[in-house]
Write an enzyme that holds these catalytic residues in place. Structure first.
Site, PDB file in Angstrom:
ATOM      1  N   GLU A   1       7.103   0.348  -5.072  1.00  0.00           N
ATOM      2  CA  GLU A   1       6.005  -0.480  -4.863  1.00  0.00           C
ATOM      3  C   GLU A   1       4.748  -0.278  -5.752  1.00  0.00           C
ATOM      4  O   GLU A   1       4.814   0.891  -6.626  1.00  0.00           O
ATOM      5  CB  GLU A   1       5.378  -0.452  -3.468  1.00  0.00           C
TER       6      GLU A   1
ATOM      7  N   HIS B   1      -5.283  -7.499  -0.305  1.00  0.00           N
ATOM      8  CA  HIS B   1      -4.017  -7.521  -0.510  1.00  0.00           C
ATOM      9  C   HIS B   1      -3.894  -8.669  -1.449  1.00  0.00           C
ATOM     10  O   HIS B   1      -4.343  -9.776  -1.445  1.00  0.00           O
ATOM     11  CB  HIS B   1      -3.108  -7.678   0.422  1.00  0.00           C
TER      12      HIS B   1
ATOM     13  N   ARG C   1      -2.976  -2.007  -6.292  1.00  0.00           N
ATOM     14  CA  ARG C   1      -3.487  -3.190  -5.619  1.00  0.00           C
ATOM     15  C   ARG C   1      -4.800  -3.806  -5.946  1.00  0.00           C
ATOM     16  O   ARG C   1      -5.047  -5.100  -6.350  1.00  0.00           O
ATOM     17  CB  ARG C   1      -3.468  -3.209  -3.973  1.00  0.00           C
TER      18      ARG C   1
ATOM     19  N   HIS D   1      -6.958  -6.495   3.963  1.00  0.00           N
ATOM     20  CA  HIS D   1      -5.756  -6.128   4.186  1.00  0.00           C
ATOM     21  C   HIS D   1      -5.832  -4.895   4.840  1.00  0.00           C
ATOM     22  O   HIS D   1      -5.352  -4.415   5.780  1.00  0.00           O
ATOM     23  CB  HIS D   1      -4.614  -6.124   3.181  1.00  0.00           C
TER      24      HIS D   1
ATOM     25  N   ARG E   1      -6.049   2.650  -1.477  1.00  0.00           N
ATOM     26  CA  ARG E   1      -4.742   3.032  -0.816  1.00  0.00           C
ATOM     27  C   ARG E   1      -3.504   2.925  -1.696  1.00  0.00           C
ATOM     28  O   ARG E   1      -3.460   1.821  -2.065  1.00  0.00           O
ATOM     29  CB  ARG E   1      -4.815   2.513   0.558  1.00  0.00           C
TER      30      ARG E   1
END
Length: 563
Positions: free
Chosen positions: A129, A253, A302, A363, A398
């Site tokens: 990811e 997100h 992100r 998110h 994160r």
């Protein structure tokens, strides 16, 4: 002028009392892990959850759980990727604990009964990811990792339901953290909702309290978080005098299904793992734009992807971009992402044939109740774990799929620390006393006003003007009890109820978030200031700490990081 907030919720009189050695609030991966591990180490544990055991954010986690499980991977590489994503604000010691203890904790989940997807040779299947330079994301059911982990932990809990050493109380909203005369946490007040086993408001007393209450998603108009995510733990900790840290770092997100301008509440998430398997982002003109933004293109961290989407939307004058997964094929998409494919079908989209409209939405919250490596908050006797906590693992942003791992690793650490302190007599049961300062309660109708202020102020793109307007709006809501006040009337009385308590919590979190977002005059990670677009290590490499004083005044300070 600093905002002034309530130091306790306005509630009816306490009608019942229960006693445990440890009270754990929350039933996601963090709360369940802590409760199960504590049950084997202390005489009596009370696990409280807001609705039912499988509610909350864990079951919605699609992508997976990150850990250095592959032979070619290492904790050191996982550490490096986490530090990069955190943009200079990670607590390296906390990250080191996460990545070194993480693989063992994941294998323990497997031993507990969690069924991760496997390779043909029987090893845990791993994918990649955003922000990861290795395949280290373990997943289950294709895109139902959180649901499988939640199932396995709940099954383990159900197996010991008859054990007198653990009690589960469902349908119970935590209201406040109880404190003793010397300011030590000694329990919580609870409101049992609907079908709970006790009626009304009561007190659950404990020698230690562990908050695992999840995120703050409903502070915003649009979020991937479930409706239960109203910041209850953070707000209760603030009212009790505990410190928060990094509240300004909110992760939006990048790829949330766009359902129109008026969509509210929990929105369907399209996991980053879809981009990890090769899906691409296109603007409304069909241009793939991430290749010119970051070397990792769609797999950039992100915050980078979310900001790039917002900029591209502004450039094209649209409210969304597209996710293109058509080249992955129907067979692969249905096998790898069955939950997402079914969710999209419910809204009329087929990712094997259609471009999927997406836009950023709230998110994850990287900040929370400030804790050390053992989960201890600044308030003696109070612990926090999972998304409501701030261990420093995430820094300003994160890294994908580190959240489930954080809840797992630090819940273990908390259980070990609490049991050792209870065994040594360090945490006796203390008597709760009434806290000074104002009691607060806002009308449920104020929720939409709070969400509007948070979304327009400390939303994806922040400015001094927008944050100032949001702060003023939140102050007016507080002064009015959350209602529109007629001329000549100072305040309107508000009745007690779950919706009112949740709205008060949302307002508390939004107020502190707005304040610290206005103070940090730089752009870093999940905090994007359009008027201060550059990262400023000289002035802002450190944490913004917040707490309420005994009169409810918000006190903030900046704490530089060493090194």
């Amino acid at each position: 002028m600093s905002p002034r907030l309530a130091t306790r919720l306005a509630t009816p009189q306490i009608g019942w009392t229960s006693q445990a050695d440890v009270v754990v609030v929350g039933s996601g991966i963090a709360g369940l892990t802590a409760a199960l591990r504590l049950r084997r180490r202390v005489p009596r544990v009370l696990l409280v959850t807001k609705t039912v055991l499988d509610s909350g954010s864990t079951r919605w986690a699609q992508g997976g759980i990150a850990a250095a499980l592959a032979p070619e991977d290492s904790p050191a590489e996982h550490l490096d990727d986490t530090l990069v994503a955190g943009v200079g604000l990670c607590d390296e010691g906390a990250v080191r604990a996460l990545v070194t203890e993480g693989p063992s904790r994941v294998r323990e989940l497997v031993a507990l009964g969690a069924n991760f997807d496997l390779t043909p040779s029987g090893e845990i299947a791993l994918t990649r990811e955003g922000g990861h330079h290795r395949d280290r994301i373990a997943h289950a059911g294709g895109d139902a990792t959180g649901a499988e982990i939640s199932r396995a932990l709940i099954a383990a809990l159900e197996a010991v339901r008859d054990d007198p050493g653990i009690e589960v109380l469902e349908q119970a909203l935590v209201l406040d953290v109880l404190t003793s005369a010397n300011g030590t946490a000694c329990g919580v007040t609870l409101h049992v909702i609907g079908e709970g086993s006790r009626d009304g408001v009561g007190a659950a007393l404990g020698r230690a309290v562990v908050l695992a209450t999840g995120g703050i998603g409903q502070v915003f108009q649009s979020s991937t978080n479930p409706r239960e995510a109203t910041g209850d733990g953070i707000a209760a900790a603030l009212r009790a005098g505990a410190e928060t840290a990094d509240l300004e770092f909110v992760q939006f997100h990048p790829t949330v299904l766009w359902l129109g301008q008026n969509a509210r509440g929990q929105q369907p998430l399209i996991s980053e793992a879809v981009r990890g398997e090769g899906a691409q982002l296109l603007d409304v003109n069909g241009l793939r734009f991430m290749t010119g933004v970051h070397e990792m293109a769609e797999l950039a961290p992100r915050d980078v992807v979310a900001k790039a989407i917002v900029r591209q939307m502004a450039t094209t004058g649209t409210s969304h971009v597209f996710l293109d997964a058509r080249h992955l094929g129907r067979t692969f998409l249905r096998r790898r992402f069955p939950t997402i494919v079914n969710a999209l079908a419910g809204h009329g989209f087929d990712p094997a044939e259609d471009l999927i409209p997406v836009a950023p939405a709230q998110h994850y919250h990287s900040g929370g109740i400030r804790v050390n490596a053992d989960g201890r908050s600044s308030l003696p006797g109070l612990y926090a774990v999972g998304e409501c906590s701030c261990t420093g693992v995430h820094g300003a942003n994160r890294l994908a799929s580190n959240s489930l791992l954080e809840g797992l690793v630090f819940a273990h650490r908390i259980a070990d620390d609490v049991s050792a302190r209870l065994g040594s007599g360090e945490l006796p049961q203390l008597e709760a006393v009434d806290r000074p300062g104002p009691a607060g309660l806002l009308a449920a109708t104020a929720r939409v006003k709070v969400q509007r202020a948070a979304s327009s102020g400390p939303g994806v793109i922040r400015t001094a003007e927008g944050l100032e307007k949001a702060a003023a709006s939140l102050a007016r809501i507080s002064a009015a009890g959350g209602t529109e006040v007629p001329v000549g009337v100072d305040k309107i009385d508000v009745t007690h109820g779950t919706a009112e308590w949740e709205t008060t919590n949302l307002h508390t979190v939004a107020t502190v978030l707005t304040q610290v977002a206005a103070l940090r005059e730089e752009t870093r990670g999940g905090h994007y200031r359009e008027d201060f677009p550059q990262r400023d290590d000289a002035a802002w490499r450190g944490r913004l700490i917040g707490r309420l004083d005994p009169d409810g005044e918000l006190i903030t300070r900046f704490e530089p990081l060493e090194g």
